[in-house]
Write an enzyme that holds these catalytic residues in place. Structure first.
Site, PDB file in Angstrom:
ATOM      1  N   THR A   8      55.957  23.470 -47.284  1.00 24.78           N
ATOM      2  CA  THR A   8      57.101  24.373 -47.464  1.00 24.78           C
ATOM      3  C   THR A   8      57.199  25.444 -46.366  1.00 24.78           C
ATOM      4  OG1 THR A   8      55.780  25.679 -48.992  1.00 24.78           O
ATOM      5  CG2 THR A   8      57.264  24.069 -49.978  1.00 24.78           C
ATOM      6  N   GLY A   9      56.237  25.487 -45.474  1.00 26.16           N
ATOM      7  CA  GLY A   9      56.311  26.447 -44.361  1.00 26.16           C
ATOM      8  C   GLY A   9      57.471  26.096 -43.436  1.00 26.16           C
TER       9      GLY A   9
ATOM     10  N   GLU B 161      46.793  26.131 -35.117  1.00 27.35           N
ATOM     11  CA  GLU B 161      46.083  26.688 -33.970  1.00 27.35           C
ATOM     12  C   GLU B 161      45.300  27.918 -34.436  1.00 27.35           C
ATOM     13  OE1 GLU B 161      48.799  27.581 -30.816  1.00 27.35           O
ATOM     14  OE2 GLU B 161      47.216  28.157 -29.418  1.00 27.35           O
TER      15      GLU B 161
ATOM     16  N   GLU C 114      41.968  18.882 -19.055  1.00 28.64           N
ATOM     17  CA  GLU C 114      41.924  20.275 -18.622  1.00 28.64           C
ATOM     18  C   GLU C 114      40.468  20.643 -18.326  1.00 28.64           C
ATOM     19  OE1 GLU C 114      43.624  22.523 -21.828  1.00 28.64           O
ATOM     20  OE2 GLU C 114      45.592  21.624 -21.571  1.00 28.64           O
TER      21      GLU C 114
ATOM     22  N   HIS D 242      44.225  26.469 -22.761  1.00 29.66           N
ATOM     23  CA  HIS D 242      43.730  26.425 -24.134  1.00 29.66           C
ATOM     24  C   HIS D 242      42.332  27.018 -24.259  1.00 29.66           C
ATOM     25  CE1 HIS D 242      46.763  23.133 -23.984  1.00 29.66           C
ATOM     26  NE2 HIS D 242      47.166  23.777 -25.063  1.00 29.66           N
TER      27      HIS D 242
END
Lengths: 298, 408
Positions: free
Chosen positions: A17-18, A98, A214, A256
């Site tokens: 529901t976010g 995240e 990366e 990141h």
């Protein structure tokens, strides 16, 4: 075939529901992916774009035989959501969130390993198998086919955004993807490049794999060892971004959280040298991918 | 990873029952003298800066008297240690040391478990020690689900050769330090040296600690101790960087705009996300260009945030052009990016006809973005060009415009 996701995937979204999860649900449904259920405590009986919401994942699993879950809850609730998913017998969990605390990640990754559960992420933008029109996470947005068309190339990316860009480069070269996976930008993640290479090796529909990497971690060094041990024998095309960070003071993060060079390890130049020595096609420029793919795959 | 200065980390360690030397913080030479007199001489003076290996950097001094404390503190307060100007000095009682040991707790990312590294040869560079005398160093992983058992702590020290009362005390100290590490969501806790004093006490003589930024929501008690985001710069934030943090924090839940100033460079760099920025930066350098800054702008930021960071990027002296690029976006609305960028250029009087701007933005709403950028006279690419191709264009154009300036 493909890896991880196919037409047998039975998907639930934890935290459906976010705002972002609801948008992802809509885009996934529009693409043709069957999102069968969602979980948000206290909201059982509601629906999100027609997908029923449950208080517990347990009930969603009972009703819909869920085998794949996507975690979209805020960082503080990820630990519990993953434990709930493992306890319910879900075998594949993708964590989109995240900024998950490191101590929590250590614990749920250890639990998942014990239970034989495959975790993708945290901090993954998603994964997709275009042939079956199955995607989980925000990957592809509302115009999935711009970047992701069915084909025989596997894509692994440590950057969420570059998962799409890399798959688009594959399309530009005239090919498509079997499955594209954003493995997550953190250093502590459930599924590494090597883990996926083993799956791609076993997948008859994947003929080659492209990786976008990366600085930081030892994922690429481990992949080089895997190739040298003979456990991955298909063509591998690798690009390692962030070479400029080697001339910056050590211990500084660019990109990141996982992209930190420390104690002399994790340098792009080392990763590239090891992959090259193992026989991978290491790209000097990202754009070299297009001619190289054509040359090797034809 | 937020770094915690030594005075605070020692305070935390002491709260968990580990002995630490008596100490006080001084901001001026006079205060250092005063604090030293209270503690009693000799004292140790340590620059309070968030960097390790301070001994090697000359940031640790010993004072025998008030006068000496004052003059050494004056010296420390006037220097910069690995890019960090010294603003505070820790004044500490000098411990009578019988033995110096090494202890660190961190996370082994590869093995996905906490790891303890210990040695009875402390006070030295542990990386050197592991290379030269690996048999003197004990490395032991901890089960992430069960934590450290007391017997494991005991085995570490006993294996290194401790016995008797020092073994008991070192075991107790390690168990308590592991609790600090685990309960404070630390990413690193290094005690070098952990000492056995002449009076038989085990004491943490020096400490380096970092905590997990992502876990700070559950540690309000640490909020005044942590320098958040300190892993994203190798020096204190510049004024421009501070201003950009404000731009980002003004709307903390919508999109990200990170900005890092480079020492030189002339190409304003407005890129994202994490991987896309790294790729773009490398690409500019590979064509002989020099970015004036690094940035990561993504996660669907509102127009105000894009506007604010664009203005910041353009305000750095010496910026002769602007490169705007992202990977093909999953959720970032590139028409919003377009509006913010175009408005900032306009408000700063930068005319794209004379000030080179190259844009590569594809993804959500890119038809609208194309219209906005091209209407403003900006060289725009969508998914008809790669990021690398666009990077080549900005380098060419900035070089051409600089050559043109040279002629005038």
């Amino acid at each position: 075939m493909s890896i991880l996701l196919d037409k047998h995937s039975r998907i639930a979204i934890q935290g459906i529901t976010g705002r972002e999860a609801a948008m992802v649900t809509k885009h996934s449904l529009d693409y043709g992916t069957m999102i069968l259920a969602g979980v948000t405590p206290g909201k059982e009986g509601q629906d999100v774009h027609g997908v029923p919401v449950y208080d517990t994942l347990k009930k969603a699993v009972q009703v819909h035989e869920i085998n794949t879950s996507v975690v979209y809850v805020p960082p503080a609730f990820v630990y519990d959501a993953v434990l709930e998913s493992i306890a319910c017998g879900v075998k594949l969990i993708l964590i989109a969130t995240e900024n998950v605390p490191q101590a929590d990640a250590l614990k749920f990754l250890a639990r998942a390993k014990q239970a034989g559960v495959q975790v993708i992420g945290p901090n993954s933008v998603g994964m997709i198998t275009p042939k079956d029109r199955v995607k989980v996470g925000a990957i592809g947005g509302d115009k999935v086919e711009r970047c992701f068309v069915p084909g025989k190339v596997g894509v692994i990316s440590r950057s969420g955004g570059m998962t799409a860009e890399t798959s688009w480069m594959v399309k530009r070269a005239g090919y498509g993807v079997s499955t594209s996976v954003s493995i997550g930008g953190d250093a502590l993640i459930g599924t590494s490049i090597s883990d996926l290479l083993k799956l791609y090796q076993a997948d008859p529909e994947t003929e080659a794999v492209v990786t976008f990497s990366e600085p930081g971690t030892s994922f690429e060094e481990d992949a080089a060892e895997l190739i040298q041990a003979g456990e991955f024998s298909k063509p591998l095309f690798s690009f390692v971004a962030g070479r400029f960070t080697e001339s910056m003071p050590e211990g500084t993060v660019f990109g990141h959280a996982g992209a930190m060079i420390a104690g002399g390890s994790g340098k792009p130049s080392q990763k590239m040298a090891k992959l090259k020595a193992a026989g991978a096609h290491v790209l000097e420029r990202f754009d070299d991918l297009i001619p190289l793919l054509k040359e090797v795959l034809n | 990873m937020g770094k915690i200065l030594e005075n605070f980390s020692k305070q935390l360690i002491a709260e968990y029952g580990v002995a630490v030397p008596k100490s006080a913080v001084a901001h001026t030479p006079e205060e250092a003298r005063e604090k030293g007199e209270k503690l009693g001489f000799p004292v140790v003076l340590k620059a309070l800066v968030p960097v390790g290996k301070r001994g090697k950097a000359g940031a640790i001094k010993f004072a025998q008297s008030g006068e000496e404390a004052e003059s050494l503190a004056r010296e420390l307060l006037s220097v910069t240690v690995r890019h960090f100007p010294v603003e505070k000095v820790l004044v500490e009682e000098k411990i009578a040391i019988a033995q110096e040991w090494y202890l660190s707790i961190t996370v082994d990312k590869g093995k996905q478990a906490p790891v303890i590294i210990a040695s009875l040869e402390g006070g030295v560079d542990v990386e050197e020690l592991s290379r030269e005398k690996p048999e003197k160093v004990c490395t032991r992983h901890v089960d992430p689900l069960f934590g450290l058992a007391e017997y494991e702590a005991k085995e570490i020290w006993a294996g290194l050769g401790l016995s008797g009362k020092p073994l008991t005390l070192a075991t107790q100290a390690l168990v308590r330090l592991y609790r600090v590490f685990s309960e404070k969501d630390a990413t690193l806790l290094e005690i070098n040296p952990l000492v056995l004093t002449e009076s038989g006490e085990v004491m943490a003589a020096a400490s380096v600690m970092s905590v997990d930024d992502s876990a700070m929501y559950r540690h309000p008690e640490l909020s005044n101790m942590v320098q958040l985001g300190s892993e994203r710069a190798w020096r204190p934030l510049t004024e421009l960087e501070k201003a950009m943090v404000e731009v980002n924090e003004a709307d903390p839940y919508r999109g990200t705009a990170r900005y890092t100033e480079m020492d030189d460079g002339n190409i304003g760099f407005l890129c994202g996300g994490g991987g896309g920025s790294l790729l773009s930066f490398d690409a500019i350098i590979s064509f002989g260009g020099k970015p004036a800054n690094y940035s990561e702008v993504g996660g669907n930021p509102p127009e105000r945030k894009v506007y604010g960071i664009t203005k910041g990027i353009l305000s750095k002296p010496g910026v002769k052009g602007l490169f705007v690029a992202h990977n093909i976006t999953n959720n970032t609305q590139v028409d919003i990016m377009a509006k913010g960028v175009v408005q900032a250029l306009k408000d700063l009087g930068k005319d794209p006809a004379t000030f080179p701007v190259v844009v590569r933005e594809a993804g959500v709403n890119d038809e609208a973005a194309r219209e906005i950028f091209t209407a403003a006279g900006i060289e725009y690419y969508g998914d008809d060009a790669t990021i690398t191709e666009a990077a080549k264009r900005i380098v060419e154009r900035v070089q051409a415009s600089e050559a043109g300036e040279g002629r005038n």
